[in-house]
Design an enzyme around this catalytic site. Sequence first.
Site, PDB file in Angstrom:
ATOM      1  N   SER A 256       1.122  -8.026   4.224  1.00 42.13           N
ATOM      2  CA  SER A 256       1.140  -7.474   5.574  1.00 42.13           C
ATOM      3  C   SER A 256       2.201  -8.149   6.433  1.00 42.13           C
ATOM      4  O   SER A 256       3.375  -8.123   6.083  1.00 42.13           O
ATOM      5  CB  SER A 256      -0.259  -7.578   6.167  1.00 42.13           C
ATOM      6  N   HIS A 398      -6.374  -2.063   3.105  1.00 43.67           N
ATOM      7  CA  HIS A 398      -5.411  -3.108   3.427  1.00 43.67           C
ATOM      8  C   HIS A 398      -5.932  -4.460   2.926  1.00 43.67           C
ATOM      9  O   HIS A 398      -6.993  -4.902   3.332  1.00 43.67           O
ATOM     10  CB  HIS A 398      -5.292  -3.111   4.959  1.00 43.67           C
TER      11      HIS A 398
END
Length: 417
Positions: A256, A398
């Site tokens: 990320s 995620h």
Amino acid sequence: MLIPIVLTIATMMFTARASISQDASSSWQADPDLVEKLTRQRREFNYVESKVPTYTLPDPLVTRTGQHVGSPKEWHDGRRGELLDLFRDQVYGRRPDTEYSLRFEQTAEVTQAFDGAATGREMKAIVEIGERSFSFPFVVFLPNNASRPTPAVVHINNRYFVPLATALEKPDPFWPVKMLIDRGYATASFHTSHVDPDKKDGYADGIRAFFAGGDPPSDTAWRSLSAWGWAASRVLDHLETIDSIDAARVAVSGHSRGGKTSLWAACEDERFAIAYSNNSGCGGAALSRRAYGETVGRITSSFPHWFCKPFSNYAGREHELPIDQHEVIALIAPRGVYVASADEDLWADPKGEYASLVAAAPVFELLGKRSIESPRMPPLGQQRIKGQTGYHIRSGGHGLGELDWGLFLDFADTLLK
Ligand code: GTR
């Protein structure tokens, strides 16, 4: 008669659609139900593929003055530097050129970690400018039983610091030390906020303010992503001093915001042999021009400390950017780049992450290397590796876990072993 026929068609349509997303041989597409759900939840962002604006990407092999780059020499001596400067001035900011000294202190060591498989050390990097100093901790693990110098992975941990004792006590899928050691890799990791606090108002306590002697940053000075990438390079400086590590075979990894950082770290520091960027999205692997999921406008307002000021000017005007994120990948060529996406992480735009890898292919080719060129994404859960680049999209949201790590190491093995 009419009712059963309608039902049959409806069933067929449903079956056909279900088989598109589940067919192991077809290229990945976002789940339409998820697209619908996210669109309902966040109306101001686009999740619909047909609403992606038409765009033309800047050609990495054409200079600002329109010259075509036709040889590796023209790339290395001209265009690469031009692109690097554009990213410094428009996206990540420019690192200071202030001289500093650097030393390392070992604060703890365990020589028989994981039943004797590894040596673990807790270290401190101490940066000094004149009388002033700044330090951040990191942890290193070295395989004990390797017959020759090993490759290594520097992991940028954007979530927390994992002290030596914690790494020994409990396995952590975000930085799976034992797995890395078992696969023959040394590894080191630090926590981003120890270098530059990951918050809007953390400047005064970070490395950037330290370098600036407390002065506020100029509009184009480095921001946190670049500062974290700089720290990854300092950890590499340390790994270079360890005989059992082959410093020419060191990858940098991150998830990320850490994945945005790993890419930029490898652009700024050509010693990194591979960049692994996991679910990095906007400002990472994903193309800004697609404005799918997270956008330049949103990211620069939510995280103003990540990017230098000019990047925010492209909010809603992404087509005016003189660069796009495929050129971050191109800057890492001819070294290795691995991009990983997650099926439910549409905010990070998996298609845009894959597309930028493909759009960097002409640069790998110019430099005599193979890379992924197919515009069709691989099916869900199927890894694609070609030459210097690799990609997978796994099911789920995620995050970074052992499945991602395992696939990344399969790719790293092809280049580093
Ligand atoms: C999200 C953010 C992303 C990404 C991520 C993370 O909320 O919008 O750009 O970096 O956080 O770092 O987990």
